[in-house]
Design an enzyme around this catalytic site. Structure first.
Site, PDB file in Angstrom:
ATOM      1  N   GLU A 350      66.281  89.306   1.368  1.00  0.00           N
ATOM      2  CA  GLU A 350      65.952  90.664   0.644  1.00  0.00           C
ATOM      3  C   GLU A 350      65.861  91.635   1.067  1.00  0.00           C
ATOM      4  OE1 GLU A 350      66.920  89.661  -2.190  1.00  0.00           O
ATOM      5  OE2 GLU A 350      67.774  87.891  -2.652  1.00  0.00           O
ATOM      6  N   HIS A 437      78.964  88.060  -2.107  1.00  0.00           N
ATOM      7  CA  HIS A 437      79.016  86.389  -1.336  1.00  0.00           C
ATOM      8  C   HIS A 437      79.947  86.052  -0.895  1.00  0.00           C
ATOM      9  CE1 HIS A 437      75.265  87.290  -4.424  1.00  0.00           C
ATOM     10  NE2 HIS A 437      74.641  86.498  -3.641  1.00  0.00           N
TER      11      HIS A 437
END
Length: 699
Positions: A350, A437
């Site tokens: 992240e 993704h």
């Protein structure tokens, strides 16, 4: 050899889960990706670690922005310098944001590559150079645009900005548009800050992106770790030496939270019921992520200025996510508030979105979205390798500890991304239509191939079998070099709409910057790009000088990973002792560090080709000392060629405890064999260490 050791602070227990989410595509733009201008911008044989973002150069370049705009053929535009990366040879890479007629150009970022004299060698444009829309007069009102922004958001208590008139670099050309920012809270408690681009002529929504990107998963708790804290007995704080700190939100969904404190500096119990346990994981992950970027890539945190990041734990009720919102990490406690999502990969993945935002600013759509998501997978994995925690053995699997699939399989596989059932192994023209993704698959595949190579093998007890899209065989160069090359690409050669073609051009340029034209590293990363079917590039690795000259062999084992091989001299200084870090890998040449009278040296003879144009030798050196004098050179070291001293060091040398790259001009030795020698002499007390690594010739 009596190497001095430094101890680790005691700490708490590590709880483990794994980040799976994207974050912040600031200034995102859709459309065709950046065209990388022809020609490399930096000299071969240079490593990017000392390349640093210079605030003083940023101010200087900003003062020249108007002149730069004219020189680049952008008269009437205003350029704002976002960052300046300075290389050791004096060349710079200036990243600009643009405005035209007083309007920000969303997707207008570009990088100007300059030599040491300030001359522009090449420019990496984003979607295109031209940013002039057909008209600067909107046909749609701000109120209509604001309504479109509110309609795009699906949140409670939402508030929308009035709408800023901008120029948007769309795939079909620059368009006059409104950017509306809508803030609120989603039904699952995740905050949202949605940017919506509305066509100012038609009212059509062109694209949107959210600053807040969340992950999902179930955390588990394993392992005891050392933890960096501050304070004193009775009043310790969960805050490290960089200022990174961790707070308790106590199930709130707003605010900064309360910084964790403890009386005895022993944090958590490993139990999910102990509120400190989740905080230990988050704090450990943030610290390891900062240290990875700082020590391995020379980047001082997310913003490259030493600014700290906060980690907030215990967010919301039964919140099964973790997210990065542009300033801080936030972790939920999972189902029934019993499974905090706080594994080290969460922070690594992240927070790397924050690095992407503050470098290339890759959009979260099209090819750029896949590159964005894969960048976080790559550096999340890199942090895992760097931490080397025995309870979370480094691997090339994403989300292997979460069991989100319910059958013990990972979320993503880097050796063969298609094993997850949705990701792609190979690039194709339709890749950009996928969720990031899944469009991240080819670059994840590239990272594995560049690191480990193709075919079947076992790494750290995990079996892999990586195919290639072109049927070729790829030999890996190790994950450390692959990471450095990708970071150089991200920070220097990509822009917000870059695609896989730009990525291939970028890795070739970056590899030449770091390891030289014709290097095995450049060949390997380019071949790995071919192996994922990335579009061919006009940029090539080129060839080294080679041939002619002396009768000796080339310099060998410059990274010392093969121990004494190729080197002669004192036994012991070439070591994998962990008392001092290697620049890459684990072996290095460690001269001194004994705190006692003595001398050491190692040397190697190699040939300098007569055909070399501008032959050089480079090496990395890190110096630290326990001497306190600011005037007397008690301990000394030299680097010599054929007995002639080229560089001299002492306990007075600066900078301390920081890697620096040095260069020796070998032009005078063309066509001969030369002997390179590293030597040191220490006095009777107080150590000085000279650590040398990654010695290489550039012909």
């Amino acid at each position: 050899m009596n190497r001095l050791k430094s101890g680790l602070a005691t700490g708490g227990l590590l709880a483990l889960a794994l980040a799976i989410s994207p974050a912040i595509p600031a200034g995102a733009a859709t459309g065709a990706a950046a065209g990388a201008a022809s020609g490399g911008a930096a000299a071969a044989g240079r490593d990017s670690s000392p390349a640093h973002e210079s605030q003083s150069l940023k101010a200087t370049e900003q003062s020249r922005a108007a002149a730069s705009a004219n020189a680049l053929g952008l008269p009437g535009e205003t350029l704002t310098v976002k960052s300046v990366i300075a290389d050791p040879d004096g060349s710079t890479h200036v990243r600009y944001e643009r405005s035209i007629n007083g309007l920000r150009v969303v997707g207008g970022d570009f990088v100007s590559h300059k030599d040491a004299s300030g001359k522009v060698k090449s420019v990496t444009w984003n979607v295109r150079k031209d940013a002039t829309p057909a008209s600067f007069t909107p046909k749609v009102s701000r109120a209509t645009a604001q309504s479109a922004g509110l309609a795009a958001s699906k949140a409670k208590n939402e508030k929308a900005s009035p709408g800023e008139l901008v120029v948007f670099q769309a795939a079909t050309g620059p368009k006059l548009a409104y950017e509306v920012v809508t803030e609120g809270i989603k039904a699952d408690q995740t905050p949202t800050r949605l940017h919506t681009i509305v066509d100012a002529d038609t009212g059509k929504t062109l694209t949107s992106w959210d600053d807040v990107k969340e992950g999902t998963g179930n955390g588990i708790f394993v392992g005891s770790v050392s933890l960096a804290t501050s304070g004193s007995s009775g009043a310790y704080k969960l805050q490290d030496s960089h200022g990174n700190y961790t707070t308790d939100l106590n199930q709130a969904t707003s605010g900064t939270g309360t910084t964790f404190t403890d009386a005895d500096d022993v944090w958590g119990t490993g139990s999910q019921s102990n509120r400190q346990s989740a905080a230990v994981d988050a704090h450990y992950g943030a610290g390891k992520t900062y240290d990875y970027y700082n020590t391995q890539l020379g980047r001082a945190g997310i913003w490259n200025n030493g600014t700290v990041a906060r980690s907030r734990v215990h967010y919301g009720q039964n919140y099964q996510n973790a997210f990065w919102d542009g300033t801080q990490m936030t972790y939920g406690d999972g189902a029934n508030n019993a499974a905090p999502l706080v594994e080290i990969d969460v922070a690594g993945h992240e927070m790397s979105h924050g690095v992407t935002e503050n470098t290339a600013g890759l959009a979260y759509s099209g090819d750029a979205g896949g590159l964005n998501e894969s960048t976080s997978d790559i550096f999340g994995t890199a942090v895992e390798w760097y931490a080397n925690n025995p309870n979370d053995t480094p691997d090339y699997l994403i989300g292997e500890k979460l069991n989100l699939n319910g059958n013990g399989t990972p979320l993503r596989y880097m050796d063969k991304p298609s094993k997850d059932g949705a990701s792609k192994d190979c690039w194709s023209s339709s890749l950009g239509s996928l969720d990031p993704h899944y469009s991240s698959g080819p670059l994840n595949h590239w990272y594995y191939l560049a690191s480990e190579g193709s075919g079947a093998k076992t790494v750290n007890g995990v079996s892999y079998n990586s195919p290639t899209c072109d049927g070729s065989t790829v030999t890996g160069i190790g994950h450390v070099k692959a990471e450095k090359i990708w970071y150089r690409t991200l920070s220097t050669y990509l822009t917000s709409s870059s695609n896989y073609a730009a990525a291939r051009t970028g890795v070739i340029k970056a590899a030449k910057d770091l390891y030289g034209a014709g290097s095995a590293e450049c060949t390997a990363v380019d071949k790995a790009m071919g192996a994922i079917a990335a579009p061919a590039s006009t940029e090539t690795c080129g060839t080294s000088g080679g041939g002619g000259g002396g009768t000796g062999a080339a310099l060998t084992n410059g990274g010392f990973e093969s121990g004494q091989t190729g080197w002669t001299g004192t036994s012991g200084p070439i070591t994998n002792n962990t008392g001092r870090p290697a620049h890459s890998g684990s072996w290095k040449l460690w001269l001194g560090g004994n705190g006692a009278s003595g001398s050491e040296s190692v040397s190697q003879t190699f040939a300098v080709p007569s055909t070399a144009t501008s032959p050089t030798l480079t090496y990395w050196i890190r110096i630290d000392t326990s001497e306190t004098s600011t005037t007397s050179a008690y301990d000394t070291a030299t680097v010599s060629i054929n007995g002639v001293t080229k560089h001299s060091y002492s306990n007075l040398s600066t900078p301390k405890a920081t890697w620096s790259q040095k260069t020796i001009d070998l032009t005078a030795y063309k066509g001969t064999n030369v002997t390179l020698k590293f030597a040191d002499t220490e006095d009777s007390s107080l150590q000085t260490s000279w650590v040398v690594d990654d010695v290489s010739t550039n012909f």
